[in-house]
Design an enzyme around this catalytic site. Structure first.
Site, PDB file in Angstrom:
ATOM      1  N   GLU A  43      26.363  15.761  -8.434  1.00  0.00           N
ATOM      2  CA  GLU A  43      25.388  16.465  -9.270  1.00  0.00           C
ATOM      3  C   GLU A  43      24.452  15.489  -9.976  1.00  0.00           C
ATOM      4  O   GLU A  43      23.249  15.730 -10.091  1.00  0.00           O
ATOM      5  CB  GLU A  43      26.075  17.369 -10.299  1.00  0.00           C
ATOM      6  CG  GLU A  43      25.056  18.158 -11.095  1.00  0.00           C
ATOM      7  CD  GLU A  43      25.616  19.383 -11.783  1.00  0.00           C
ATOM      8  OE1 GLU A  43      24.836  20.029 -12.510  1.00  0.00           O
ATOM      9  OE2 GLU A  43      26.798  19.720 -11.595  1.00  0.00           O
ATOM     10  N   GLY A  61      21.170  21.587 -13.257  1.00  0.00           N
ATOM     11  CA  GLY A  61      21.855  22.062 -12.066  1.00  0.00           C
ATOM     12  C   GLY A  61      22.222  23.518 -12.273  1.00  0.00           C
ATOM     13  O   GLY A  61      22.694  23.893 -13.350  1.00  0.00           O
ATOM     14  N   HIS A  89      35.439  18.819   0.361  1.00  0.00           N
ATOM     15  CA  HIS A  89      36.088  17.511   0.371  1.00  0.00           C
ATOM     16  C   HIS A  89      36.822  17.387   1.703  1.00  0.00           C
ATOM     17  O   HIS A  89      37.700  18.201   2.009  1.00  0.00           O
ATOM     18  CB  HIS A  89      37.054  17.385  -0.803  1.00  0.00           C
ATOM     19  CG  HIS A  89      36.406  17.659  -2.126  1.00  0.00           C
ATOM     20  ND1 HIS A  89      35.360  16.914  -2.631  1.00  0.00           N
ATOM     21  CD2 HIS A  89      36.648  18.623  -3.054  1.00  0.00           C
ATOM     22  CE1 HIS A  89      34.998  17.384  -3.810  1.00  0.00           C
ATOM     23  NE2 HIS A  89      35.765  18.434  -4.089  1.00  0.00           N
ATOM     24  N   VAL A  90      36.464  16.373   2.482  1.00  0.00           N
ATOM     25  CA  VAL A  90      37.005  16.272   3.841  1.00  0.00           C
ATOM     26  C   VAL A  90      37.924  15.081   4.052  1.00  0.00           C
ATOM     27  O   VAL A  90      38.634  15.022   5.056  1.00  0.00           O
ATOM     28  CB  VAL A  90      35.867  16.253   4.889  1.00  0.00           C
ATOM     29  CG1 VAL A  90      35.100  17.569   4.856  1.00  0.00           C
ATOM     30  CG2 VAL A  90      34.923  15.085   4.691  1.00  0.00           C
ATOM     31  N   SER A 118      40.214  11.817   1.719  1.00  0.00           N
ATOM     32  CA  SER A 118      40.542  11.228   0.420  1.00  0.00           C
ATOM     33  C   SER A 118      40.321   9.718   0.460  1.00  0.00           C
ATOM     34  O   SER A 118      40.266   9.104   1.517  1.00  0.00           O
ATOM     35  CB  SER A 118      41.985  11.555   0.023  1.00  0.00           C
ATOM     36  OG  SER A 118      42.892  11.014   0.968  1.00  0.00           O
TER      37      SER A 118
END
Length: 141
Positions: A63, A83, A90-91, A93
Site C-alpha cells: 500500500e 488507499g 500471498h503465494v 513465504s
C-alpha cells in the site's frame, strides 16, 4: 515531469519520518514514469510467530508503494491520496533478506488510480501479488 533521484529520495525520506515506513525500514529503491519500487528488510520485526514474513507487513509495504506512486501524479498542495481498497494473494513465504514491492499503473484516472503491486524476494521470486485502488481528494483549507 520526472523528478530527480535526489528530490525523490528526499521527498520519501521526509514522508517516512516518525511513521510506519520508518518502523518497517521501508526504503525507496527505484522509480520511473510508470513504476515505483520500495524495499523492506525481512527481520523478526516483520515476522509472524512462526518466523516468516507477516502478510500484514507485506500489505503495508504494497500500500505504501502504490500510494507513493499515486502521489507523484498529483499537485500535493491541492490534493492528497488515500488507499480505498487493497487485495493481496500471498503465494510464497520468506524468512530473511529483503522484499521488494514494484507498483505499476493499471489505470491513471483524475480521481482514482489502480495499481498492480508485485512483491518479490532477493531472488526475484514472487511472494505476493497485490492490487491497490487509491483516490485523490482535494485538500480543504
Amino acid at each position: 515531469m520526472q523528478l530527480s533521484r535526489e528530490v525523490m529520495l528526499e521527498k520519501f525520506s521526509d514522508m517516512a519520518k516518525n511513521t510506519l515506513l520508518e518502523t518497517l525500514q521501508i526504503e525507496l529503491v527505484d522509480f520511473g514514469d510508470d513504476f515505483l519500487i520500495l524495499k523492506m528488510p525481512v527481520t523478526s520485526k516483520v515476522h509472524q510467530p512462526d518466523g516468516v514474513l507477516h502478510g500484514g507487513a507485506t500489505v503495508a509495504l504494497a500500500e505504501t508503494t502504490g500510494s507513493f506512486a499515486a502521489e507523484l501524479l498529483l499537485d500535493t498542495k491541492q490534493f492528497f491520496v488515500r488507499g480505498i481498497e487493497i487485495s493481496a494473494n500471498h503465494v510464497k513465504s520468506v524468512r530473511t533478506g529483503n522484499v521488494f514491492a514494484k507498483a505499476t499503473f493499471i489505470h491513471k484516472g483524475r480521481t482514482t488510480q489502480l495499481f498492480e503491486i508485485k512483491v518479490t524476494d532477493d531472488s526475484d521470486n514472487l511472494i505476493s501479488l497485490c492490487k491497490l485502488t487509491t483516490i485523490s481528494l482535494p485538500r480543504t483549507k
